[in-house]
Design an enzyme around this catalytic site. Structure first.
Site, PDB file in Angstrom:
ATOM      1  N   ARG A  67      73.021  32.497  32.955  1.00 18.75           N
ATOM      2  CA  ARG A  67      73.743  31.226  32.852  1.00 18.75           C
ATOM      3  C   ARG A  67      74.986  31.212  33.729  1.00 18.75           C
ATOM      4  O   ARG A  67      75.342  30.173  34.294  1.00 18.75           O
ATOM      5  CB  ARG A  67      74.123  30.962  31.387  1.00 18.75           C
ATOM      6  CG  ARG A  67      72.966  30.460  30.549  1.00 18.75           C
ATOM      7  CD  ARG A  67      73.305  30.461  29.065  1.00 18.75           C
ATOM      8  NE  ARG A  67      74.538  29.786  28.737  1.00 18.75           N
ATOM      9  CZ  ARG A  67      74.604  28.628  28.051  1.00 18.75           C
ATOM     10  NH1 ARG A  67      73.515  28.037  27.629  1.00 18.75           N
ATOM     11  NH2 ARG A  67      75.766  28.086  27.768  1.00 18.75           N
ATOM     12  N   SER A  68      75.652  32.353  33.877  1.00 15.39           N
ATOM     13  CA  SER A  68      76.816  32.400  34.782  1.00 15.39           C
ATOM     14  C   SER A  68      76.351  32.049  36.197  1.00 15.39           C
ATOM     15  O   SER A  68      77.045  31.338  36.937  1.00 15.39           O
ATOM     16  CB  SER A  68      77.449  33.792  34.785  1.00 15.39           C
ATOM     17  OG  SER A  68      77.728  34.223  33.486  1.00 15.39           O
ATOM     18  N   SER A 124      78.735  31.584  26.054  1.00 17.53           N
ATOM     19  CA  SER A 124      78.746  30.123  26.277  1.00 17.53           C
ATOM     20  C   SER A 124      80.117  29.584  26.688  1.00 17.53           C
ATOM     21  O   SER A 124      80.213  28.797  27.637  1.00 17.53           O
ATOM     22  CB  SER A 124      78.275  29.386  25.019  1.00 17.53           C
ATOM     23  OG  SER A 124      76.905  29.614  24.839  1.00 17.53           O
ATOM     24  N   SER A 146      81.036  36.455  36.531  1.00 16.54           N
ATOM     25  CA  SER A 146      80.439  37.392  35.562  1.00 16.54           C
ATOM     26  C   SER A 146      81.374  37.529  34.363  1.00 16.54           C
ATOM     27  O   SER A 146      82.481  38.052  34.505  1.00 16.54           O
ATOM     28  CB  SER A 146      80.215  38.760  36.219  1.00 16.54           C
ATOM     29  OG  SER A 146      79.799  39.704  35.240  1.00 16.54           O
ATOM     30  N   GLY A 147      80.906  37.072  33.212  1.00 21.37           N
ATOM     31  CA  GLY A 147      81.734  37.144  32.011  1.00 21.37           C
ATOM     32  C   GLY A 147      82.177  38.563  31.725  1.00 21.37           C
ATOM     33  O   GLY A 147      83.360  38.841  31.518  1.00 21.37           O
ATOM     34  N   SER A 148      81.224  39.478  31.736  1.00 23.63           N
ATOM     35  CA  SER A 148      81.528  40.876  31.423  1.00 23.63           C
ATOM     36  C   SER A 148      82.198  41.586  32.597  1.00 23.63           C
ATOM     37  O   SER A 148      82.981  42.511  32.408  1.00 23.63           O
ATOM     38  CB  SER A 148      80.228  41.616  31.092  1.00 23.63           C
ATOM     39  OG  SER A 148      79.343  41.545  32.203  1.00 23.63           O
ATOM     40  N   GLY A 149      81.842  41.160  33.810  1.00 24.69           N
ATOM     41  CA  GLY A 149      82.298  41.881  35.003  1.00 24.69           C
ATOM     42  C   GLY A 149      81.590  43.210  35.161  1.00 24.69           C
ATOM     43  O   GLY A 149      81.998  44.063  35.967  1.00 24.69           O
ATOM     44  N   GLU A 150      80.515  43.402  34.418  1.00 23.00           N
ATOM     45  CA  GLU A 150      79.832  44.698  34.408  1.00 23.00           C
ATOM     46  C   GLU A 150      78.335  44.585  34.718  1.00 23.00           C
ATOM     47  O   GLU A 150      77.638  45.596  34.675  1.00 23.00           O
ATOM     48  CB  GLU A 150      79.979  45.376  33.036  1.00 23.00           C
ATOM     49  CG  GLU A 150      81.406  45.744  32.645  1.00 23.00           C
ATOM     50  CD  GLU A 150      82.024  46.824  33.539  1.00 23.00           C
ATOM     51  OE1 GLU A 150      81.305  47.449  34.338  1.00 23.00           O
ATOM     52  OE2 GLU A 150      83.249  47.002  33.441  1.00 23.00           O
ATOM     53  N   THR A 151      77.838  43.395  34.962  1.00 20.82           N
ATOM     54  CA  THR A 151      76.394  43.248  35.228  1.00 20.82           C
ATOM     55  C   THR A 151      76.040  44.113  36.444  1.00 20.82           C
ATOM     56  O   THR A 151      76.645  43.968  37.516  1.00 20.82           O
ATOM     57  CB  THR A 151      76.047  41.752  35.421  1.00 20.82           C
ATOM     58  OG1 THR A 151      76.368  41.086  34.205  1.00 20.82           O
ATOM     59  CG2 THR A 151      74.584  41.536  35.753  1.00 20.82           C
ATOM     60  N   GLU A 182      80.798  30.495  30.235  1.00 17.61           N
ATOM     61  CA  GLU A 182      79.942  29.783  31.197  1.00 17.61           C
ATOM     62  C   GLU A 182      80.372  28.324  31.344  1.00 17.61           C
ATOM     63  O   GLU A 182      80.443  27.795  32.458  1.00 17.61           O
ATOM     64  CB  GLU A 182      78.478  29.915  30.762  1.00 17.61           C
ATOM     65  CG  GLU A 182      77.988  31.359  30.891  1.00 17.61           C
ATOM     66  CD  GLU A 182      77.163  31.836  29.689  1.00 17.61           C
ATOM     67  OE1 GLU A 182      76.625  30.997  28.955  1.00 17.61           O
ATOM     68  OE2 GLU A 182      77.079  33.065  29.485  1.00 17.61           O
ATOM     69  N   ARG A 226      78.586  21.842  45.329  1.00 17.73           N
ATOM     70  CA  ARG A 226      79.764  21.029  45.659  1.00 17.73           C
ATOM     71  C   ARG A 226      80.460  21.522  46.941  1.00 17.73           C
ATOM     72  O   ARG A 226      80.945  20.717  47.734  1.00 17.73           O
ATOM     73  CB  ARG A 226      80.757  21.050  44.492  1.00 17.73           C
ATOM     74  CG  ARG A 226      80.336  20.219  43.322  1.00 17.73           C
ATOM     75  CD  ARG A 226      80.474  18.718  43.613  1.00 17.73           C
ATOM     76  NE  ARG A 226      80.100  17.962  42.449  1.00 17.73           N
ATOM     77  CZ  ARG A 226      78.898  17.400  42.264  1.00 17.73           C
ATOM     78  NH1 ARG A 226      77.965  17.465  43.216  1.00 17.73           N
ATOM     79  NH2 ARG A 226      78.632  16.736  41.164  1.00 17.73           N
ATOM     80  N   ASP A 245      84.835  23.123  39.121  1.00 21.22           N
ATOM     81  CA  ASP A 245      84.934  21.691  39.425  1.00 21.22           C
ATOM     82  C   ASP A 245      86.395  21.296  39.671  1.00 21.22           C
ATOM     83  O   ASP A 245      86.678  20.430  40.500  1.00 21.22           O
ATOM     84  CB  ASP A 245      84.316  20.843  38.301  1.00 21.22           C
ATOM     85  CG  ASP A 245      82.819  20.609  38.524  1.00 21.22           C
ATOM     86  OD1 ASP A 245      82.288  21.008  39.589  1.00 21.22           O
ATOM     87  OD2 ASP A 245      82.165  20.027  37.638  1.00 21.22           O
ATOM     88  N   HIS A 295      78.613  20.059  49.630  1.00 22.49           N
ATOM     89  CA  HIS A 295      78.962  18.638  49.772  1.00 22.49           C
ATOM     90  C   HIS A 295      80.275  18.463  50.527  1.00 22.49           C
ATOM     91  O   HIS A 295      80.492  17.479  51.218  1.00 22.49           O
ATOM     92  CB  HIS A 295      79.100  17.979  48.390  1.00 22.49           C
ATOM     93  CG  HIS A 295      77.790  17.779  47.682  1.00 22.49           C
ATOM     94  ND1 HIS A 295      77.670  17.836  46.305  1.00 22.49           N
ATOM     95  CD2 HIS A 295      76.543  17.529  48.149  1.00 22.49           C
ATOM     96  CE1 HIS A 295      76.403  17.619  45.969  1.00 22.49           C
ATOM     97  NE2 HIS A 295      75.701  17.441  47.070  1.00 22.49           N
TER      98      HIS A 295
END
Ligand SMILES: O=C([C@H](O)CO)[C@H](O)[C@H](O)COP(=O)(O)O
Length: 185
Positions: A46-47, A149, A86-91, A152, A57, A160, A60
């Site tokens: 999802r990230s 969530s 990356s939420g965790s920064g560890e993926t 993300e 964008r 934006d 665009h």
């Protein structure tokens, strides 16, 4: 709770998280995007979807922007910028990618909940999003939402907002941007 109560709770969470964003880091990222020859974005799950939305964008706006992993994405060079969400920064795959980008001499920016993470530590610019990473949210009291969530959703709004900031700097409006939108859809 009714669905609308959940929506209100989520909006409150987002407001609280986004109010704590460092304006300085956002400005640093805006500068790096403006200076980069090409911009690459990456993220998993999802990230990653939020990073794709940001890439659209930037396209665009007229930037040369690529999503890592697409068939037509070229190689990264020293004058380019890689932005990882990356939420965790560890993926794992993203941590390897971040280290490779640094080895090439490219600029590296990260949006993450954890600046001390593997990816955060080696990034030139870190936008810290004060939300839970996907593995921690159940233990945290600051979000009612599952997994990553809140992070993300925050990513989408942060990026934006960055687009609006850059549109302002470049005196670009939505109609000029719409002229670059896909016409084969
Ligand atoms: O897809 C995801 C999951 O739904 C979390 O809510 C994550 O974005 C994906 O697993 C990548 O993780 P992070 O790199 O920690 O964002």
């Amino acid at each position: 709770m009714r669905t609308s109560d959940y929506t209100s709770a989520m909006i409150n969470e987002l407001q609280r998280t986004l109010e704590l964003l460092s304006e300085e880091s956002v400005e640093q990222l805006v500068e790096r995007i403006a200076r980069a020859q090409k911009v690459f974005v990456a993220g998993a799950g999802r990230s990653g979807l939020m990073m794709r939305a940001f890439a659209m964008r930037l396209m665009h706006m007229g930037f040369a922007v690529y999503v890592v992993g697409e068939t037509v994405t070229p190689g990264l060079g020293p004058d380019d910028l890689l932005i990882i969400g990356s939420g965790s920064g560890e993926t794992k795959s993203l941590a390897v990618m971040a280290a490779k980008a640094k080895g090439i001499g490219a600029s590296l920016a990260a949006a993450t909940t954890n600046p001390e993470s593997t990816i955060g530590q080696i990034s030139d610019v870190v936008i810290q999003v004060l939300a839970s990473p996907k593995e921690a949210s159940d233990q945290e009291s600051f979000t009612i939402q599952p997994m990553g969530s809140l992070f993300e959703q925050s990513l989408l709004l942060v990026f934006d907002s960055i687009i609006l900031r850059m549109m302002d700097r470049q005196e670009l409006d939505g109609s000029a941007m719409f002229g670059r939108h896909a016409n084969l859809e």
